[in-house]
Design a protein around this motif. Sequence first.
Motif, PDB file in Angstrom:
ATOM      1  N   GLN A  26       0.834  -1.202   0.000  1.00 17.75           N
ATOM      2  CA  GLN A  26       0.000   0.000   0.000  1.00 17.75           C
ATOM      3  C   GLN A  26       0.873   1.257   0.000  1.00 17.75           C
ATOM      4  O   GLN A  26       0.548   2.241  -0.659  1.00 17.75           O
ATOM      5  CB  GLN A  26      -0.945  -0.006   1.211  1.00 17.75           C
ATOM      6  CG  GLN A  26      -1.980   1.086   1.151  1.00 17.75           C
ATOM      7  CD  GLN A  26      -3.144   0.841   2.102  1.00 17.75           C
ATOM      8  OE1 GLN A  26      -3.379  -0.264   2.552  1.00 17.75           O
ATOM      9  NE2 GLN A  26      -3.876   1.896   2.385  1.00 17.75           N
ATOM     10  N   LYS A  29       2.258   1.704  -3.482  1.00 19.76           N
ATOM     11  CA  LYS A  29       1.183   2.184  -4.355  1.00 19.76           C
ATOM     12  C   LYS A  29       0.940   3.677  -4.145  1.00 19.76           C
ATOM     13  O   LYS A  29       0.665   4.403  -5.098  1.00 19.76           O
ATOM     14  CB  LYS A  29      -0.093   1.390  -4.077  1.00 19.76           C
ATOM     15  CG  LYS A  29      -1.164   1.642  -5.095  1.00 19.76           C
ATOM     16  CD  LYS A  29      -2.324   0.709  -4.903  1.00 19.76           C
ATOM     17  CE  LYS A  29      -3.380   1.091  -5.901  1.00 19.76           C
ATOM     18  NZ  LYS A  29      -4.691   1.085  -5.381  1.00 19.76           N
ATOM     19  N   LEU A  30       1.073   4.137  -2.906  1.00 24.22           N
ATOM     20  CA  LEU A  30       0.906   5.571  -2.627  1.00 24.22           C
ATOM     21  C   LEU A  30       2.012   6.404  -3.268  1.00 24.22           C
ATOM     22  O   LEU A  30       1.786   7.541  -3.673  1.00 24.22           O
ATOM     23  CB  LEU A  30       0.894   5.821  -1.116  1.00 24.22           C
ATOM     24  CG  LEU A  30      -0.445   5.621  -0.427  1.00 24.22           C
ATOM     25  CD1 LEU A  30      -0.285   5.745   1.074  1.00 24.22           C
ATOM     26  CD2 LEU A  30      -1.453   6.616  -0.933  1.00 24.22           C
ATOM     27  N   GLY A  36      -4.225   7.621  -3.913  1.00 27.24           N
ATOM     28  CA  GLY A  36      -4.742   6.328  -3.458  1.00 27.24           C
ATOM     29  C   GLY A  36      -5.154   6.364  -1.997  1.00 27.24           C
ATOM     30  O   GLY A  36      -5.183   7.411  -1.348  1.00 27.24           O
ATOM     31  N   THR A  37      -5.485   5.204  -1.471  1.00 27.20           N
ATOM     32  CA  THR A  37      -5.912   5.086  -0.076  1.00 27.20           C
ATOM     33  C   THR A  37      -4.737   5.371   0.848  1.00 27.20           C
ATOM     34  O   THR A  37      -3.751   4.648   0.824  1.00 27.20           O
ATOM     35  CB  THR A  37      -6.447   3.662   0.188  1.00 27.20           C
ATOM     36  OG1 THR A  37      -7.439   3.345  -0.779  1.00 27.20           O
ATOM     37  CG2 THR A  37      -7.037   3.558   1.582  1.00 27.20           C
ATOM     38  N   THR A  43      -6.075   2.139   8.780  1.00 26.61           N
ATOM     39  CA  THR A  43      -5.429   1.100   7.980  1.00 26.61           C
ATOM     40  C   THR A  43      -4.761   0.069   8.883  1.00 26.61           C
ATOM     41  O   THR A  43      -4.924  -1.144   8.673  1.00 26.61           O
ATOM     42  CB  THR A  43      -4.374   1.717   7.038  1.00 26.61           C
ATOM     43  OG1 THR A  43      -4.983   2.745   6.271  1.00 26.61           O
ATOM     44  CG2 THR A  43      -3.780   0.676   6.122  1.00 26.61           C
ATOM     45  N   GLN A 100     -12.071  -1.032   5.577  1.00 28.98           N
ATOM     46  CA  GLN A 100     -12.142  -0.112   4.434  1.00 28.98           C
ATOM     47  C   GLN A 100     -10.895   0.760   4.330  1.00 28.98           C
ATOM     48  O   GLN A 100     -10.618   1.310   3.266  1.00 28.98           O
ATOM     49  CB  GLN A 100     -13.379   0.780   4.551  1.00 28.98           C
ATOM     50  CG  GLN A 100     -14.656   0.082   4.176  1.00 28.98           C
ATOM     51  CD  GLN A 100     -15.870   0.969   4.363  1.00 28.98           C
ATOM     52  OE1 GLN A 100     -15.835   1.971   5.079  1.00 28.98           O
ATOM     53  NE2 GLN A 100     -16.968   0.607   3.719  1.00 28.98           N
ATOM     54  N   ASP A 103      -6.315  -0.791   1.315  1.00 26.00           N
ATOM     55  CA  ASP A 103      -6.536  -0.798  -0.124  1.00 26.00           C
ATOM     56  C   ASP A 103      -6.652  -2.233  -0.629  1.00 26.00           C
ATOM     57  O   ASP A 103      -5.814  -3.083  -0.326  1.00 26.00           O
ATOM     58  CB  ASP A 103      -5.372  -0.081  -0.819  1.00 26.00           C
ATOM     59  CG  ASP A 103      -5.579   0.028  -2.302  1.00 26.00           C
ATOM     60  OD1 ASP A 103      -6.627   0.565  -2.711  1.00 26.00           O
ATOM     61  OD2 ASP A 103      -4.693  -0.416  -3.053  1.00 26.00           O
ATOM     62  N   SER A 106      -3.752  -3.680  -2.609  1.00 20.97           N
ATOM     63  CA  SER A 106      -2.591  -3.951  -1.775  1.00 20.97           C
ATOM     64  C   SER A 106      -2.700  -5.315  -1.105  1.00 20.97           C
ATOM     65  O   SER A 106      -1.697  -5.918  -0.752  1.00 20.97           O
ATOM     66  CB  SER A 106      -2.444  -2.868  -0.703  1.00 20.97           C
ATOM     67  OG  SER A 106      -2.233  -1.620  -1.301  1.00 20.97           O
TER      68      SER A 106
END
Length: 161
Positions: A26, A29-30, A36-37, A43, A100, A103, A106
């Motif tokens: 995650q 990805k950010l 993104g989330t 988290t 929620q 992600d 991820s």
Amino acid sequence: MAQGLNKYVKYGLVLLLSIGLILFTQEIKLIKNPEGTPITWTTIGGLLVLWLFSFIGILISGLVKKIPVKIVQDFPVLGWVSITSLVFCLMSDTFIHLIQGVDFLSITTPILTFAGISVADRLVDLRKTSWKVAIVAVFVFSGMYVGSAILAQIGLHLSGQ
């Protein structure tokens, strides 16, 4: 008894490694997509909830192996984890809110990595299967892809898009 406890400690640590990989994925990805989330305390809480659900499912799976009913004994661990998640999420919306914060993509990356490692570990067994299995696999994958595309198109059409 110590052997059984040792097995569950190992499972817990593997699940913890999985949670770490999800968090790492995650974060990467950010870096690539800052919209993104984001990683927040929600988290972290969601990852801990996922760890807890998975561990409870593994414990239930180990306990039902002692029940003399073959169907219950052969029920897969993933099924117990899913049932555990479903029951807890129906009991409280807090679990849903926490999950929620994680992600979805991820989560899938480490899962696919573990699946690849487990298949690579059994390549010798895979070579013993007939070449016909590869043909069936191609048709199954193609059929699933086309079926998913058709369902998505129907969904888009029904929603007016």
